[in-house]
Design an enzyme around this catalytic site. Structure first.
Site, PDB file in Angstrom:
ATOM      1  N   PRO A 295       0.783  -1.241   0.000  1.00 32.25           N
ATOM      2  CA  PRO A 295       0.000   0.000   0.000  1.00 32.25           C
ATOM      3  C   PRO A 295       0.819   1.298   0.000  1.00 32.25           C
ATOM      4  CG  PRO A 295      -0.089  -1.051   2.167  1.00 32.25           C
ATOM      5  CD  PRO A 295       0.597  -2.016   1.248  1.00 32.25           C
ATOM      6  N   LYS A 299      -0.961   3.038  -4.765  1.00 37.51           N
ATOM      7  CA  LYS A 299      -1.082   2.833  -6.211  1.00 37.51           C
ATOM      8  C   LYS A 299      -2.174   1.846  -6.631  1.00 37.51           C
ATOM      9  CE  LYS A 299       1.842   5.694  -7.640  1.00 37.51           C
ATOM     10  NZ  LYS A 299       1.188   6.927  -8.049  1.00 37.51           N
TER      11      LYS A 299
END
Ligand code: DHB
Length: 396
Positions: A295, A299
């Site tokens: 994370p 993206k």
């Protein structure tokens, strides 16, 4: 019951929902099925940073009314390390690019509302999903609806938008896909809290106890994350312990972390995964079904939206007899996927403490962080990747 549609879509996350909308704008019918309930999909907490290209894509597709009213535009982030907090100014470094903080959950709510208002076929809480005849020009989608009726839908193409654990990728015969995978020896404990953010922009903090991230959702709601063990028992993290540890990792003289009621708490594992090609016959994979990023850098959602922005026109062309864009789909998407995979891995490994790592890891990370905070070239690289590559437009 036997029916027919042009595109069968497996999965009601952002990729599947946006695809059904982009296809509808092109006059293409779809049936979207999702194993979870609508309530579950709308409550699931995920990341909340949209690249400019993702915002433009949603706006072009007529989906940005609430996003434009409630999204928070951010022109940079803070990197914290070595007892200092340094601003990375995206606008200055990239010629004006920004990101918008707007939760994935809100994107999902907006998409569901719009598809239902437009009469779209969304089937929640289905069971026994399978896909077959993928290497023919009439692939089949089978599922049982909430009332217990079995359905067989003959399609022109199927989009596998059903996440890492979905049925679509494993339906591709063995030997077709190449995969690359990396697990990280840590996870994130994320909380949502009813408290005004203690910062104007996101803080990514490197600390000897591990990484921490201060994000936000609105002027009154904060989103915060702590690096924890992958097997962490959430029961060992009462709210007071979370706030105390966040205060340590973000601690700076003269700055206070405001605390408030925790309304959601969950542990997220971290993995990098890419499978290629993103197509087998008439099955096209999009989003987490084909690739996962850790994370750090937010993206995942942006990649999923970018995949379907490429897929919608490719399916339109395929259904009208032009195979070329569909043939290029996987290679086009994988360029962005690998760039984001590298960026997410780079941010992750620069900021997290590997359990059991020696002092050299820390020194290498600090050297990189000092370089990013002091060299315009290094900061520009971060800013360009964070704000994202150009996304194909909905009408592309
Ligand atoms: C958020 C999540 C991320 O992974 C990140 O890098 C930035 C923000 C979020 O949930 O707001």
């Amino acid at each position: 019951m036997r029916t027919r549609t042009q595109v069968g879509i497996v999965g009601g996350g952002p990729a599947g929902l946006l695809l059904s909308h982009l296809l509808a704008l092109r006059g293409i019918d779809s049936v979207l099925i999702e194993v979870r309930s609508r309530e579950y999909c709308e409550a699931r907490q995920r990341a909340g940073v949209l690249e400019d290209g993702s915002v433009a894509l949603l706006r072009d597709a007529g989906l940005a009314d609430r996003l434009d009213r409630q999204g928070l535009i951010h022109g940079g982030i803070y990197l914290q390390f070595d007892g200092q907090r340094r601003h990375i100014d995206f606008r200055d470094l990239t010629g004006g690019r920004t990101v918008t903080v707007y939760a994935q959950t809100e994107v999902v709510k907006d998409l569901i509302a719009r598809r239902l208002a437009d009469g779209g076929a969304l089937k929640f809480s289905v069971t026994d999903t399978s896909v077959a005849d993928l290497d023919t020009d009439r692939p089949v989608l089978r599922y049982t609806d909430e009332a217990g009726t079995r359905h067989e839908v003959t399609c022109d193409a199927i989009a596998g938008c059903d996440g890492f654990h979905g049925v679509c990728r494993p339906s591709i015969p063995p030997g077709v896909l190449a995969t690359w995978e990396r697990d990280y020896p840590y996870a994130w404990l994320g909380i949502l809290a009813d408290v005004p953010p203690s910062t104007d922009e996101l803080i990514y903090a490197h600390h000897q106890n591990g990484f921490a991230l201060h994000s936000l959702r609105s002027p009154t709601v904060s989103r915060l994350y702590l690096q924890v063990r992958p097997d962490e028992d959430i029961a060992e993290w009462p709210d007071e312990r979370i706030w105390a540890e966040l205060a340590v990792r973000f601690g700076l003289p003269g700055w206070t972390l405001q605390t408030g009621a925790v309304t959601d708490k969950a542990v997220t594992p971290m993995r990098s995964f890419v499978s290629a090609p993103m197509r087998f016959g008439r099955l096209f994979l999009a989003g987490d079904a084909a690739h996962i990023v850790p994370p750090t850098g937010a993206k995942g959602l942006n990649l999923a939206l970018a995949d379907v922005a490429v897929l919608a026109p490719a399916l339109d062309a395929l259904l009208h007899g032009d195979q070329t864009p569909a043939a290029d789909y996987s290679a086009t998407c994988l360029q962005r996927v690998w760039r984001s995979t590298h960026f997410s891995w780079w941010m992750t490994t620069m900021l997290h403490r590997t359990p059991g790592a020696d002092e050299m890891e820390m020194q290498l990370q600090l050297s990189q962080l000092r370089y990013v905070a002091s060299s315009r070239a290094a900061a520009t690289s971060l800013a360009e990747n964070y704000t994202g590559l150009p996304v194909p437009r909905a009408d592309g």
